[in-house]
Design a protein around this motif. Structure first.
Motif, short mmCIF file in Angstrom:
data_model
loop_
_atom_site.label_atom_id
_atom_site.label_comp_id
_atom_site.label_asym_id
_atom_site.label_seq_id
_atom_site.Cartn_x
_atom_site.Cartn_y
_atom_site.Cartn_z
N GLU A 76 1.40 -1.18 0.45
CA GLU A 76 -0.19 0.09 0.02
C GLU A 76 1.07 1.42 0.51
O GLU A 76 1.39 0.63 1.02
CB GLU A 76 -0.47 -0.21 1.13
N THR A 155 -4.77 2.53 8.02
CA THR A 155 -4.12 0.78 7.66
C THR A 155 -3.72 0.04 8.65
O THR A 155 -4.11 0.06 9.59
CB THR A 155 -2.81 1.35 6.64
N SER A 157 -2.18 -2.47 8.20
CA SER A 157 -0.80 -3.69 7.47
C SER A 157 0.24 -4.12 8.29
O SER A 157 0.30 -3.13 9.97
CB SER A 157 -0.18 -2.91 6.70
N ARG A 160 4.50 -0.98 8.54
CA ARG A 160 4.47 0.19 8.30
C ARG A 160 5.62 1.74 7.94
O ARG A 160 6.23 1.80 9.03
CB ARG A 160 3.04 1.05 9.19
N THR A 182 1.85 -7.90 4.22
CA THR A 182 0.84 -6.38 3.91
C THR A 182 2.30 -5.93 4.50
O THR A 182 2.66 -5.64 5.71
CB THR A 182 -0.02 -6.78 4.78
N SER A 184 2.71 -1.01 4.62
CA SER A 184 2.56 -0.03 4.27
C SER A 184 3.46 1.17 4.24
O SER A 184 4.54 1.09 4.70
CB SER A 184 1.23 1.04 5.14
#
Length: 234
Positions: A76, A155, A157, A160, A182, A184
């Motif tokens: 992301e 978010t 995730s 990050r 995941t 971000s």
């Protein structure tokens, strides 16, 4: 040399290319009896053979369904909007090729453009993202979301990262290479990120990281940051 890929409609054993995909095929000089790949934008890729070229369409027969698997890694990108939104036009294709899953324009303190101007650009960015998946052979285009103010970033995730030009201690070179599903990342535009914004992002779970000793242009920072994340976590 690879087989050209197009976005088309598939119905049973038949496919059709129309509208912009038809024009793209004409530019690529697609001929009768030529093999092409068709992405139906439903998660399927097919090998087909061209049988009929009309004035507004190309039709053909499906030969086989090809193996297709979308990357499970979800990346992301939150990007502070530059004063010239045309800079983002040029970024959509490379970030697509580098595997960004979702792109969120962010309005920061140093953002001079208005939210309504960003919204007007989204259809163009979506079109660029759609076209780019044919070249890089992705199944689906980047999801492009509506702009948000930095205070409204959300978010879930696992990891990050905010790339921050004043960070001196931590960089991804110090991270252990590990598979994470995941991630971000946040990257600011011209004028950088303010100290208040960094504090806000840290409250949201972002860890600040350096991209190196030099101050990078936004476009270079985006590519560099994505490449580092892909190397460490993908």
């Amino acid at each position: 040399m690879g087989i050209d890929r197009f976005l088309g409609k598939v119905d049973g054993e038949r496919f059709i290319l129309s509208d912009e995909e038809f024009h793209h095929a004409k530019v690529k000089r697609v001929k009768k009896n030529q093999h092409i790949e068709i992405n139906d934008l439903k998660g399927n890729i097919y090998l087909g053979i061209v049988e009929d070229i009309g004035k507004k369409y190309i039709k053909g027969r499906i030969l086989e369904k090809l193996s297709a698997e979308e990357d499970e890694f979800y990346l992301e990108l939150f990007l502070g909007m530059p004063n010239r939104l045309s800079k983002v036009d040029e970024l959509i294709e490379p970030i697509s090729q580098l595997g960004v899953s979702c792109f969120i324009p962010v309005i920061t303190k140093n953002t001079a453009v208005k939210g309504k101007d960003i919204l007007k650009k989204i259809p163009k960015w979506e079109k660029i993202a759609l076209n780019s998946i044919k070249q890089c052979k992705r199944l689906f285009p980047i999801e492009i979301k509506k702009p948000v103010h930095i205070k409204d970033i959300k978010t879930d995730s696992e990891k990050r990262i905010v790339f921050y030009e004043r960070e001196k201690e931590f960089s991804l070179k110090k991270e252990k290479i590990s598979k994470i599903k995941t991630v971000s990342i946040f990257i600011g535009a011209e004028g950088g990120i303010t100290e208040d914004e960094i504090r806000l992002l840290k409250e949201k779970g972002f860890k600040s990281a350096s991209l190196g000793r030099y101050t990078l242009k936004m476009e270079i920072a985006v590519i560099t940051g994505i490449c580092q994340v892909n190397f460490v976590y993908r």
